[in-house]
Enzyme design. Structure first.
Site, PDB file in Angstrom:
ATOM      1  N   LYS A   1       0.955  -1.392   0.137  1.00 51.98           N
ATOM      2  CA  LYS A   1       0.181  -0.075   0.060  1.00 51.98           C
ATOM      3  C   LYS A   1       0.789   1.174   0.105  1.00 51.98           C
ATOM      4  CE  LYS A   1      -3.758  -2.584   2.240  1.00 51.98           C
ATOM      5  NZ  LYS A   1      -4.592  -2.668   3.611  1.00 51.98           N
TER       6      LYS A   1
ATOM      7  N   GLN B   1      -4.522  -1.656   9.854  1.00 56.20           N
ATOM      8  CA  GLN B   1      -4.341  -2.877   9.121  1.00 56.20           C
ATOM      9  C   GLN B   1      -4.866  -4.109  10.040  1.00 56.20           C
ATOM     10  OE1 GLN B   1      -3.508  -3.423   5.855  1.00 56.20           O
ATOM     11  NE2 GLN B   1      -3.704  -5.757   6.099  1.00 56.20           N
TER      12      GLN B   1
ATOM     13  N   ASP C   1     -10.950   3.011   4.485  1.00 56.27           N
ATOM     14  CA  ASP C   1     -11.272   1.665   4.415  1.00 56.27           C
ATOM     15  C   ASP C   1     -12.901   1.492   4.101  1.00 56.27           C
ATOM     16  OD1 ASP C   1      -9.264  -0.574   4.200  1.00 56.27           O
ATOM     17  OD2 ASP C   1      -8.795  -0.019   6.349  1.00 56.27           O
TER      18      ASP C   1
HETATM   19  N1  GUN Z   1      -6.598  -6.754   6.127  1.00 56.66           N
HETATM   20  C1  GUN Z   1      -7.206  -7.596   4.914  1.00 56.66           C
HETATM   21  N2  GUN Z   1      -7.817  -6.681   4.093  1.00 56.66           N
HETATM   22  C2  GUN Z   1      -7.845  -5.468   4.602  1.00 56.66           C
HETATM   23  C3  GUN Z   1      -8.408  -4.240   4.391  1.00 56.66           C
HETATM   24  O1  GUN Z   1      -8.860  -4.097   3.247  1.00 56.66           O
HETATM   25  N3  GUN Z   1      -8.400  -3.175   5.181  1.00 56.66           N
HETATM   26  C4  GUN Z   1      -7.548  -3.116   6.191  1.00 56.66           C
HETATM   27  N4  GUN Z   1      -7.362  -2.272   6.849  1.00 56.66           N
HETATM   28  N5  GUN Z   1      -7.025  -4.420   6.746  1.00 56.66           N
HETATM   29  C5  GUN Z   1      -7.140  -5.366   5.902  1.00 56.66           C
END
Ligand code: GUN
Length: 287
Positions: free
Chosen positions: A54, A98, A121
């Site tokens: 990311k 995350q 998110d």
């Molecule tokens: N862990 C797995 N997928 C995601 C996501 O789309 N966002 C976040 N914050 N954590 C994740």
């Protein structure tokens, strides 16, 4: 004829370039560089890789990213303090915590604490509510990435039967919400299946579009797929050192008309949508 392969990597690269262009124009007119703050608690290697990807994507699009790494024994109160600091920091536009978090921290408490205008998110109840009502502030990253793939490959969704396998807050539920809305790349008849669904295979066999997001390696087999159906595989599972999806790719690609690979399908689209949301968050902050 084997299925057309839906190239998420290529579509995500185009989307990232679009975000880069728009972010540069935004910066030119406002002086603001959109900034994503990522929070990583503990040392789960897969989460560390996702967060790094990311951050790299932010760099590619000309966005700022910062990483807040906290040890596994961080308390819920300490993590809440960090979220509050990021909420209050006007130079931070998007906040991504995350998941998964360590077991001693309640995810819901932390996610609810992220201010809705920085919730890139789309996990905050306010943002989920807006999404359900068809007036989203942010689009949920993975579902919107899947929807964009359907759009890019001109897959007709209006009146189509879309079967979503999985009812998670991150993918299954918001995916169903996007596809059932009125409008482009939507207007579908949507069924959500999950671990308690009776005769799941028979329901999936009725689908024109299958979205597999159940988190079980190669769960969707060729006998569950109507010939010509489109298959979007959200799963990322480990099989030894191999990454495999929720779909038995080799067999299903002989039956489907189009299919996403793993890796290189939905994964890059999730990140590209996150970039777009970060730009949206910066635009919101600028009024
Ligand atoms: N862990 C797995 N997928 C995601 C996501 O789309 N966002 C976040 N914050 N954590 C994740």
């Amino acid at each position: 004829m084997p299925a057309q392969i839906i190239d998420g990597k290529a579509v995500a690269a185009r989307m990232t370039a679009e975000v880069a262009t728009n972010a540069a124009a935004f910066q030119h007119s406002t002086g603001i560089v959109p900034h994503l703050a990522a929070v990583l608690v503990g040392d789960d290697p897969a989460s560390a890789v996702y967060v790094r990807n990311k951050q790299r994507a932010c760099e590619k699009a000309g966005l700022k990213s910062s990483l807040h790494r906290l040890p596994i024994d961080t308390t819920e109160a300490q993590l809440l303090d960090l979220v509050e600091d990021l909420n209050a920091d006007s130079t931070v536009h998007g906040i991504l915590v995350q998941l998964p978090l360590p077991k001693h921290i309640r995810e819901q408490v932390i996610l609810d604490a992220v201010i809705a205008n920085k919730d890139v998110d789309c996990f905050h109840p306010h943002n989920v509510g807006l999404l359900v009502q068809g007036r989203p502030r942010f689009l949920p990253c993975t579902p919107a990435g899947c929807q964009r793939l359907l759009a890019e490959y001109n897959i007709s969704t209006a009146g189509a039967h879309a079967v979503v396998i999985g009812r998670s807050e991150i993918v299954g539920k918001p995916m169903a919400m996007l596809l059932v809305q009125r409008g482009a790349v939507a207007d579908a008849t949507v069924t959500i299946c999950h671990s308690r669904t009776k005769d799941l295979a028979a329901i999936v066999r009725q689908a024109d579009i299958v979205i597999a997001a159940i988190g079980k390696a190669r769960f969707v087999t060729a006998d569950m797929i109507k010939p010509g159906a489109v298959v979007i595989d959200v799963g990322i599972n480990r099989d030894g050192d191999k990454l495999v999806g929720d779909v038995d790719f080799d067999a299903v690609s002989q039956v489907a008309s189009a299919i996403t690979p793993v890796p290189g399908g939905v994964g890059p689209m999730t990140i590209a949508t996150l970039l777009r949301n970060t730009l949206t968050a910066a635009q919101l902050s600028a009024g």
